[in-house]
Design a protein around this motif. Structure first.
Motif, mmCIF file in Angstrom:
data_model
loop_
_atom_site.group_PDB
_atom_site.id
_atom_site.type_symbol
_atom_site.label_atom_id
_atom_site.label_comp_id
_atom_site.label_asym_id
_atom_site.label_seq_id
_atom_site.Cartn_x
_atom_site.Cartn_y
_atom_site.Cartn_z
ATOM 1 N N ALA A 286 48.965 -39.153 106.619
ATOM 2 C CA ALA A 286 48.124 -40.252 105.876
ATOM 3 C C ALA A 286 48.868 -40.619 104.688
ATOM 4 O O ALA A 286 49.651 -39.945 103.925
ATOM 5 N N ILE A 287 48.414 -41.737 104.330
ATOM 6 C CA ILE A 287 49.102 -42.336 102.927
ATOM 7 C C ILE A 287 47.799 -42.650 102.171
ATOM 8 O O ILE A 287 46.741 -43.416 102.426
ATOM 9 N N GLU A 288 47.940 -42.138 100.906
ATOM 10 C CA GLU A 288 46.908 -42.181 99.757
ATOM 11 C C GLU A 288 46.724 -43.655 99.560
ATOM 12 O O GLU A 288 47.312 -44.700 99.563
ATOM 13 N N HIS A 289 45.426 -43.919 98.965
ATOM 14 C CA HIS A 289 45.103 -45.231 98.583
ATOM 15 C C HIS A 289 45.064 -46.403 99.385
ATOM 16 O O HIS A 289 45.646 -47.686 98.892
ATOM 17 N N GLY A 290 44.492 -46.392 100.673
ATOM 18 C CA GLY A 290 44.688 -47.556 101.685
ATOM 19 C C GLY A 290 43.928 -47.254 102.757
ATOM 20 O O GLY A 290 43.394 -46.198 103.099
#
Length: 389
Positions: A286-290
Motif C-alpha cells: 500500500a502507498i500512503e496518502h492516496g
C-alpha cells in the motif's frame, strides 16, 4: 533449577580433567540453556489464546426491543417503542455525545439516538469485558451506529439478542470477539449469511444483509463491526479503495481492540485467525496518502482524522474523514511464518531448538580450550588453571 545444576557441577568436577573455572563455565552455560527454555515456554503459554471460557451460564439477553426495520428483516418479532423519556446518567451522557458528534446529513430523531444510547449502555453494563473498555474508546468505537454512508438503522438490540447466546460472562475481550466473529454468520437462522462479490452498495446496511443473506466485503465488514459493537466490543471497518497491484481491486475488513492494540480479521464466514489474512502481503504494498492507502473512516470524530477515505462506490467519489493506517500494515508485514506456525521448526518447538543450540555451544566450549581461553581472556593454548569467566 539449583539442584539440577548442582549435580551437573559435581559431575563435571568429578571427571578430573576440568579445572574449577572450566567446570563453572560449563555449568553457567547449561543454566543459560535451562533458563532460556523456562522463559520461552512461559512466553508461549501466556501468549496463547485461552479457551472459550467456562460454562457458568450464558449472559442474559438484552431486555430492550428491536427496531422495526432490522428486527423484521432478521425475522424477529416487532419491537416496542424506545420512548423519548430520560434515562440513567450514563445513558444521558451517551445521548449527548451522539447529538454533539452526529455526522452532517444524519437526520436521525432524538428517539432514535436515545434508543441507540440506551442499548449501548445496557451492553456496556451487562457484558463484563465491556466494562474494561475506557470511556473514550467506547465513545469512538462502540457508540457510533454508521461507518460510511449506509442508512442509519437501529440494529443494536437485534444483534445483542441473537449474539448473547454465543457469549459467556467470564470471557475476555478477545474471546468474546472471537465468539462473535465465528458465530454471527449463523446466528440469525437459515440460510446462513455468506460472502458474495460485487454487492456494494446494493447490500450495505445490516438490514440489507438480513434481507439478502449475503454481502461483499464492505457490507459484511459493517455487519460484523455492528455485531461486535452491540456486545460492547470496540471495532472498526478498515480498508483500501484500490490495491497497489496490476489487477487493482478494493477491500474492507475489520479491526478489533484487545490486548492493548488493534487486531485485524477478514469479515467473511469460515475459519479465521487474528492478524492473519490473505491480504497481508498485498497490504504491505500500500502507498500512503492516496487511493492505494489503508484507512479507517472516522466521520463521527473528524478532528481526529489525518486523511480521507475515498468511497469509490459513489459518483462522484465521496471523501470521508479517516485515520491513515498504511504504515501500520507495512510494518506488520514479516517474512516469518504466521503466528500459529512460529513455534515449530523442523518438527521441534522453539524452546527445543533454542536448548539444542545452546547445548551445542556448551559442548564446543567444553571441548575447545582455545575457545575458553579467548572468552576468559587467558592467552594460554591449554586449559586455564585458575582463570574465571
Amino acid at each position: 533449577l539449583s539442584p539440577t545444576l548442582g549435580r551437573v557441577h559435581v559431575g563435571l568436577g568429578a571427571m578430573g580433567r576440568l579445572s574449577v573455572a572450566h567446570t563453572n563455565s560449563v555449568a553457567f552455560l547449561l543454566s543459560l540453556c535451562l533458563g532460556a527454555v523456562v522463559v520461552v515456554e512461559g512466553v508461549g503459554v501466556t501468549g496463547q489464546a485461552t479457551g472459550a471460557g467456562s460454562r457458568n451460564g450464558r449472559l442474559p439477553r438484552s431486555s430492550a426491543s428491536m427496531s422495526p426495520d432490522i428486527g423484521a428483516a432478521a425475522g424477529r418479532p416487532a419491537p416496542r417503542s424506545a420512548g423519548g423519556g430520560g434515562g440513567s446518567a450514563a445513558e444521558d451522557e451517551a445521548v449527548a455525545w451522539l447529538v454533539a458528534h452526529k455526522p452532517a446529513g444524519d437526520n436521525s430523531s432524538m428517539e432514535f439516538l436515545r434508543a441507540h444510547a440506551k442499548e449501548a449502555i445496557v451492553s456496556r453494563e451487562a457484558f463484563p469485558w465491556a466494562a474494561s473498555v475506557p470511556l473514550e474508546m467506547f465513545q469512538d468505537w462502540v457508540l457510533p451506529y454508521t461507518h460510511f454512508d449506509e442508512r442509519p438503522e437501529n440494529w443494536r438490540s437485534t444483534f445483542t439478542d441473537q449474539l448473547s447466546p454465543l457469549l459467556k460472562k467470564d470471557m475476555s475481550l478477545q474471546q468474546a470477539a472471537t465468539a462473535v466473529q465465528q458465530g454471527i454468520w449463523k446466528a440469525f437462522g437459515e440460510p446462513a449469511i455468506v460472502f458474495k462479490s460485487n454487492q456494494t452498495p446494493q447490500v450495505l446496511s445490516p438490514s440489507d444483509v438480513f434481507a439478502k443473506r449475503h454481502g461483499s466485503c464492505t457490507g459484511l465488514s459493517i455487519f460484523l463491526v455492528d455485531g461486535l459493537r452491540s456486545c460492547g466490543i470496540p471495532a472498526r471497518v478498515v480498508g483500501t479503495a484500490e490495491w497497489n497491484r496490476p489487477e487493482k481491486g478494493n477491500h474492507n475488513w475489520v479491526e478489533v481492540w484487545f490486548d492493548g492494540r488493534w487486531n485485524f480479521i477478514d469479515a467473511a464466514p469460515g475459519p479465521a485467525t487474528w492478524n492473519e489474512a490473505w491480504f497481508v502481503d498485498v497490504a504491505h504494498q500500500a502507498i500512503e496518502h492516496g487511493l492505494n492507502g489503508i484507512y479507517t473512516p472516522i466521520k463521527w470524530q473528524p478532528k481526529q482524522a489525518d486523511a480521507l477515505y475515498p468511497v469509490t462506490w459513489r459518483t462522484p467519489t465521496l471523501q470521508l474523514p479517516a485515520i491513515e493506517l498504511t504504515a501500520a500494515y507495512q510494518a506488520s508485514h514479516r517474512s516469518e511464518p504466521p503466528a500459529s506456525q512460529q513455534r515449530m521448526l523442523f518438527g521441534f518447538g522453539t524452546s527445543q531448538v533454542l536448548f539444542f543450540a545452546l547445548a551445542v555451544l556448551a559442548l564446543a566450549f567444553l571441548c575447545s580450550p582455545q575457545l575458553h581461553a579467548s572468552l576468559c581472556g587467558n592467552p594460554s593454548s591449554g586449559p586455564p588453571v585458575s582463570a574465571s569467566c
